[in-house]
Write a protein that holds these residues in place. Structure first.
Motif, short mmCIF file in Angstrom:
data_model
loop_
_atom_site.label_atom_id
_atom_site.label_comp_id
_atom_site.label_asym_id
_atom_site.label_seq_id
_atom_site.Cartn_x
_atom_site.Cartn_y
_atom_site.Cartn_z
N VAL A 1 6.61 29.65 15.00
CA VAL A 1 7.31 29.22 16.21
C VAL A 1 7.37 27.69 16.35
N GLY A 2 6.87 26.99 15.36
CA GLY A 2 6.95 25.53 15.41
C GLY A 2 6.28 24.91 14.20
N PHE A 3 6.61 23.65 13.94
CA PHE A 3 5.99 22.95 12.81
C PHE A 3 6.14 21.45 12.97
N VAL A 4 5.33 20.72 12.22
CA VAL A 4 5.47 19.27 12.06
C VAL A 4 5.36 18.94 10.58
N LEU A 5 6.33 18.19 10.08
CA LEU A 5 6.24 17.62 8.74
C LEU A 5 5.88 16.15 8.91
N ALA A 6 4.77 15.74 8.32
CA ALA A 6 4.29 14.36 8.49
C ALA A 6 3.53 13.94 7.25
N GLY A 7 3.49 12.63 7.02
CA GLY A 7 2.78 12.14 5.84
C GLY A 7 2.52 10.65 5.90
N ALA A 8 1.78 10.17 4.93
CA ALA A 8 1.43 8.76 4.87
C ALA A 8 2.65 7.90 4.57
N GLN A 9 2.68 6.73 5.18
CA GLN A 9 3.73 5.76 4.93
C GLN A 9 3.09 4.40 4.71
N GLU B 1 13.71 -2.52 11.25
CA GLU B 1 13.68 -3.38 12.43
C GLU B 1 12.40 -3.18 13.25
N ALA B 2 11.87 -1.97 13.27
CA ALA B 2 10.62 -1.71 13.99
C ALA B 2 9.42 -2.29 13.24
N ASN B 3 9.43 -2.13 11.92
CA ASN B 3 8.38 -2.65 11.01
C ASN B 3 6.98 -2.53 11.61
N ILE B 4 6.53 -1.31 11.73
CA ILE B 4 5.23 -1.05 12.35
C ILE B 4 4.08 -1.74 11.62
N PHE B 5 4.22 -1.95 10.31
CA PHE B 5 3.12 -2.55 9.55
C PHE B 5 2.89 -4.00 9.96
N GLU B 6 3.98 -4.75 10.08
CA GLU B 6 3.86 -6.14 10.52
C GLU B 6 3.51 -6.22 12.00
N ARG B 7 4.13 -5.37 12.79
CA ARG B 7 3.92 -5.39 14.24
C ARG B 7 2.47 -5.06 14.61
N PHE B 8 1.89 -4.06 13.93
CA PHE B 8 0.52 -3.63 14.24
C PHE B 8 -0.53 -4.26 13.32
N GLY B 9 -0.08 -4.97 12.28
CA GLY B 9 -1.02 -5.58 11.36
C GLY B 9 -1.81 -4.55 10.57
N ILE B 10 -1.12 -3.52 10.06
CA ILE B 10 -1.78 -2.42 9.34
C ILE B 10 -1.15 -2.24 7.97
N SER B 11 -1.83 -1.50 7.11
CA SER B 11 -1.34 -1.30 5.74
C SER B 11 -0.94 0.14 5.45
N LYS B 12 -1.10 1.02 6.43
CA LYS B 12 -0.61 2.39 6.29
C LYS B 12 -0.45 2.98 7.67
N ALA B 13 0.38 4.02 7.76
CA ALA B 13 0.60 4.71 9.04
C ALA B 13 0.90 6.17 8.75
N LEU B 14 0.65 7.02 9.74
CA LEU B 14 1.03 8.43 9.65
C LEU B 14 2.43 8.56 10.23
N TYR B 15 3.36 9.00 9.39
CA TYR B 15 4.76 9.12 9.78
C TYR B 15 5.06 10.57 10.17
N SER B 16 5.35 10.78 11.46
CA SER B 16 5.74 12.10 11.94
C SER B 16 7.24 12.24 11.69
N HIS B 17 7.59 13.01 10.68
CA HIS B 17 8.96 13.06 10.16
C HIS B 17 9.85 14.02 10.95
#
Length: 222
Positions: free
Chosen positions: A78-86, A119-135
């Protein structure tokens, strides 16, 4: 992650054996309702299908995808999330892939998402080297309005924290998806109004029905 059950719906980590059902579910419950695909008149799921399957299976292998099962209805999905490292280098790779895609709905959508991602560039904005991408997040029509989508997103945040991700990001083409994630504490870090996203002739590329007026990059520190 231990399975989470509420109101008869159990959320657990997705396995590769689940993917056939997830893919069929996407055809009937995701592509028919996603604002940019809804009135395209195209079989969007068949566009870039082989590479999309490869991408989805790669995320499932990371243990970062979820399924929701209706225990009161024979274990129905009845539902799902596809997500992974970015990672930062993925931004340029996605731009190159987007530019090479055909001029069909999925190709146009991928180019839009790539633009928002850059344009969002979460890595530069948050100063991080990886993020979990909820696809992709999708909930069966019969289960909407019952909080299942919020449970999936909240559970994904827990998975992200347990795996050491410093942040989670989602690119929402739907007003309702963005509103749901905002209610969970995610912030809009960038947006693009569909009326302003035009082709070479100055015509809007996407004209979904209201209230879907813009795409948003939503993010949260974990």
């Amino acid at each position: 992650m231990s399975p989470d059950t509420k109101d008869g719906a159990t959320i657990r980590v997705m396995t590769k054996e689940d993917y056939a059902k997830v893919k069929a579910f996407m055809k009937d419950d995701f592509y028919l309702w996603e604002p940019l695909c809804q009135f395209s008149g195209e079989s969007v799921q068949q566009q870039n299908e082989e590479k999309n399957d490869e991408f989805h299976l790669s995320m499932i292998a990371q243990g970062t995808c979820l399924v929701a099962i209706d225990e009161n209805n024979g274990g129905r999905l009845v539902g799902f999330v596809l997500a992974g490292a970015q990672f930062p280098e993925d931004i340029e790779q996605h731009r190159v892939e987007a530019e090479a895609m055909e001029q069909h709905t999925w190709g146009r959508t991928y180019r839009l998402l790539s633009k928002i991602e850059r344009e969002a560039n979460i890595f530069e904005r948050f100063g991080i080297s990886k993020a979990l991408y909820s696809h992709i997040t999708s909930v069966a029509k019969s289960m909407r309005g019952k909080g299942l989508g919020s449970r999936l997103a909240a559970t994904l945040m827990e998975v992200g924290r347990s795996k050491g991700f410093p942040a989670m990001v989602a690119f929402c083409t739907s007003f309702f998806a963005a509103r749901q994630k905002e209610a969970l504490g995610m912030q809009c870090i960038h947006s693009l109004t569909y009326a302003d996203y035009k082709d070479a002739q100055g015509r809007p590329i996407f004209t979904p029905i209201a209230p879907h007026t813009m795409a948003r990059a939503m993010a949260i520190r974990l």
